[in-house]
Motif scaffolding. Structure first.
Motif, short mmCIF file in Angstrom:
data_model
loop_
_atom_site.label_atom_id
_atom_site.label_comp_id
_atom_site.label_asym_id
_atom_site.label_seq_id
_atom_site.Cartn_x
_atom_site.Cartn_y
_atom_site.Cartn_z
N ALA A 137 -4.37 -2.91 -3.08
CA ALA A 137 -5.25 -1.84 -2.60
C ALA A 137 -6.62 -2.38 -2.26
CB ALA A 137 -5.35 -0.73 -3.66
N VAL A 138 -7.13 -3.29 -3.09
CA VAL A 138 -8.43 -3.91 -2.80
C VAL A 138 -8.34 -4.75 -1.52
CG1 VAL A 138 -10.19 -5.50 -3.64
CG2 VAL A 138 -9.07 -3.92 -5.24
N TYR A 139 -7.32 -5.58 -1.44
CA TYR A 139 -7.15 -6.50 -0.32
C TYR A 139 -7.10 -5.77 1.02
CZ TYR A 139 -4.62 -10.01 2.54
OH TYR A 139 -4.20 -10.87 3.52
N TYR A 140 -6.24 -4.78 1.11
CA TYR A 140 -6.12 -4.06 2.38
C TYR A 140 -7.32 -3.14 2.60
CZ TYR A 140 -1.41 -5.90 2.98
OH TYR A 140 -0.34 -6.75 3.15
N GLY A 141 -7.86 -2.58 1.54
CA GLY A 141 -9.05 -1.75 1.70
C GLY A 141 -10.22 -2.54 2.24
N GLN A 142 -10.38 -3.78 1.81
CA GLN A 142 -11.46 -4.62 2.32
C GLN A 142 -11.34 -4.84 3.83
OE1 GLN A 142 -10.85 -8.14 -0.04
NE2 GLN A 142 -12.44 -7.61 -1.53
N ARG A 143 -10.15 -4.73 4.37
CA ARG A 143 -9.91 -5.05 5.77
C ARG A 143 -9.65 -3.79 6.61
NH1 ARG A 143 -9.14 -8.70 2.23
NH2 ARG A 143 -9.33 -10.93 2.73
N ALA A 144 -10.09 -2.64 6.11
CA ALA A 144 -9.81 -1.36 6.76
C ALA A 144 -10.54 -1.17 8.07
CB ALA A 144 -10.13 -0.21 5.81
N VAL A 198 -6.21 4.29 -0.08
CA VAL A 198 -7.50 3.56 -0.02
C VAL A 198 -7.84 3.23 1.43
CG1 VAL A 198 -8.63 1.38 -0.59
CG2 VAL A 198 -7.39 2.63 -2.36
N VAL A 199 -6.88 2.70 2.17
CA VAL A 199 -7.14 2.34 3.57
C VAL A 199 -7.56 3.56 4.37
CG1 VAL A 199 -6.09 1.49 5.70
CG2 VAL A 199 -5.66 0.30 3.53
N HIS A 200 -6.88 4.69 4.18
CA HIS A 200 -7.23 5.90 4.92
C HIS A 200 -8.58 6.45 4.50
CE1 HIS A 200 -2.66 6.55 5.66
NE2 HIS A 200 -3.19 5.82 6.60
N ALA A 201 -8.89 6.37 3.21
CA ALA A 201 -10.19 6.86 2.75
C ALA A 201 -11.33 6.06 3.37
CB ALA A 201 -10.26 6.77 1.22
N LEU A 202 -11.05 4.81 3.71
CA LEU A 202 -12.07 3.95 4.32
C LEU A 202 -11.99 3.96 5.85
CD1 LEU A 202 -11.80 0.97 1.81
CD2 LEU A 202 -13.67 2.63 2.00
N GLY A 203 -11.20 4.86 6.39
CA GLY A 203 -11.15 5.05 7.84
C GLY A 203 -10.16 4.18 8.58
N GLY A 204 -9.26 3.51 7.87
CA GLY A 204 -8.34 2.59 8.51
C GLY A 204 -6.99 3.18 8.84
N ALA A 237 -6.38 -12.99 -8.09
CA ALA A 237 -7.48 -12.54 -7.24
C ALA A 237 -8.11 -13.67 -6.44
CB ALA A 237 -8.54 -11.85 -8.10
N GLU A 238 -8.10 -14.88 -6.99
CA GLU A 238 -8.77 -15.99 -6.31
C GLU A 238 -8.15 -16.27 -4.95
OE1 GLU A 238 -9.84 -20.75 -6.96
OE2 GLU A 238 -8.56 -19.67 -8.40
N GLY A 239 -9.00 -16.36 -3.95
CA GLY A 239 -8.51 -16.61 -2.61
C GLY A 239 -7.79 -15.43 -1.99
N TYR A 240 -7.90 -14.27 -2.62
CA TYR A 240 -7.22 -13.07 -2.14
C TYR A 240 -8.21 -11.94 -1.87
CZ TYR A 240 -3.46 -9.53 -1.91
OH TYR A 240 -2.60 -8.54 -1.51
N VAL A 241 -8.97 -11.58 -2.86
CA VAL A 241 -9.92 -10.48 -2.71
C VAL A 241 -11.36 -10.90 -2.98
CG1 VAL A 241 -8.20 -8.72 -3.24
CG2 VAL A 241 -9.56 -9.70 -5.09
N ASP A 242 -11.62 -12.21 -3.08
CA ASP A 242 -12.97 -12.67 -3.44
C ASP A 242 -13.70 -13.35 -2.29
OD1 ASP A 242 -11.34 -14.88 -3.40
OD2 ASP A 242 -12.04 -15.72 -5.30
N TYR A 243 -13.19 -13.21 -1.05
CA TYR A 243 -13.94 -13.74 0.08
C TYR A 243 -15.11 -12.81 0.41
CZ TYR A 243 -10.25 -17.14 1.07
OH TYR A 243 -9.36 -18.17 0.98
#
Length: 324
Positions: free
Chosen positions: A46-53, A93-99, A314-320
């Protein structure tokens, strides 16, 4: 001051079937091997895809359509109740962020098409159809049929890898799968990803194979798809060859997404030329959750760490970090 959208066609809206995108920067499917027990997506997804919404469209990593489809560990499925509930958290999450987010439906399949009986093939089609239903319950905006690389569906598409002597030598299975998924989603909500030029595992596309794909693309063009997602090949100079995409655009009337080797400049150029309608990015989206903003402001893209691509966690996944 130059209008950013005029200078960069990638930043303009586009309609892919019933999918209305605010920009033409698509997140390509990238396997990241982060699923938990039972091949269930976790909170990290959810974090990973939400970051890219902010992507015009997210295409998820390849997602198994059933237990018989599984080919690798730690890759999520979309066939169990637990998986569907977890994916619902991702899409919310993605939809809440407009994606906007579509699921890529994947079946690894056996080593060779000849290993499947007629009953096996019916089960494959049924698994795709059931997964399509579950994907709707999970809140996705559509589905993409995985037909790239050296897996089940693409192995049926060329005589180089398909020795069957029945009606399933060619595009018939792909057509049946696309029709089954389309019956669930309706017109303009299903895409298909193809790789006519796949060149690994000892398989290099010859002219006969590339020409055969024209027939497959024509077949897909007879269906009300949202888009055709084409994986090209890199030229000797390391840049995409626009002619590879133009060849299939000539026989497909619907929207086309181009993939492989694009950066901001080449992505804008191929859209401006009218060869494709959108461009998908895989490697760039691993390390750049804010890729659209980086393109908009002309900022450099960060490089990912290949050692973390499939290690889990999480390393290299959601911490960029996002650019500043």
């Amino acid at each position: 001051m130059t209008d950013i959208t005029t200078a960069q066609p990638l930043l303009t809206p586009v309609e892919l079937g019933e999918l209305r995108l605010p920009n033409r920067v698509v997140m390509a499917p990238v396997t990241r091997a982060r699923a938990g027990d039972g091949l269930v997506p976790t909170g990290l997804h959810a974090v990973y895809y939400g970051q890219r919404a902010t992507a015009g469209l997210i295409v998820t990593e390849g997602t198994w359509v059933g237990e018989r489809a599984v080919g690798f560990p730690n890759v999520p499925g979309v066939y169990s109740d637990e998986q569907v509930a977890a994916w619902r958290r991702v899409t919310d999450v993605v939809h809440a962020l407009g994606g906007r987010i579509v699921v890529q439906l994947w079946h690894a399949g056996p080593a060779a098409p000849a290993d499947l009986s007629s009953a096996d093939i019916r089960e494959v089609v049924a698994d795709f159809a059931t997964a399509a239903v579950r994907a709707r319950h999970a809140g996705f905006d559509g589905a993409e049929v995985h037909a790239v690389g050296a897996f089940l569906l693409p192995r049926f598409l060329t005589a180089r890898t398909n020795s069957r002597v029945d009606g399933y030598r060619g595009g018939r299975l792909l057509a049946e799968v696309v029709d089954a998924v389309g019956a669930v989603w309706g017109d303009g909500r299903v895409g298909v990803r193809l790789s006519p030029y796949w060149d690994t595992e000892g398989f290099v596309a010859d002219e006969a194979t590339v020409a055969a794909y024209e027939d497959h693309v024509r077949m897909l063009g007879e269906r009300p798809l949202a888009y055709l997602h084409l994986r090209g090949r890199e030229s000797a100079g390391g840049t995409p060859d626009f002619a590879d995409f133009a060849r299939y655009r000539e026989v497909f009337d619907g929207p086309v997404i181009g993939n492989l080797g694009f950066d901001r400049e080449s992505g804008n150029a191929i859209v401006a030329a009218g060869v494709v309608d959108a461009v998908s990015y895989a490697k760039h989206y691993i390390a750049n959750p804010d890729l659209v903003a980086r393109f908009a402001w002309g900022r450099a893209v960060a490089a990912g760490d290949p050692d973390t691509y499939y290690q889990g966690g999480a390393e290299g996944y959601v911490d960029y970090p996002e650019s500043r």
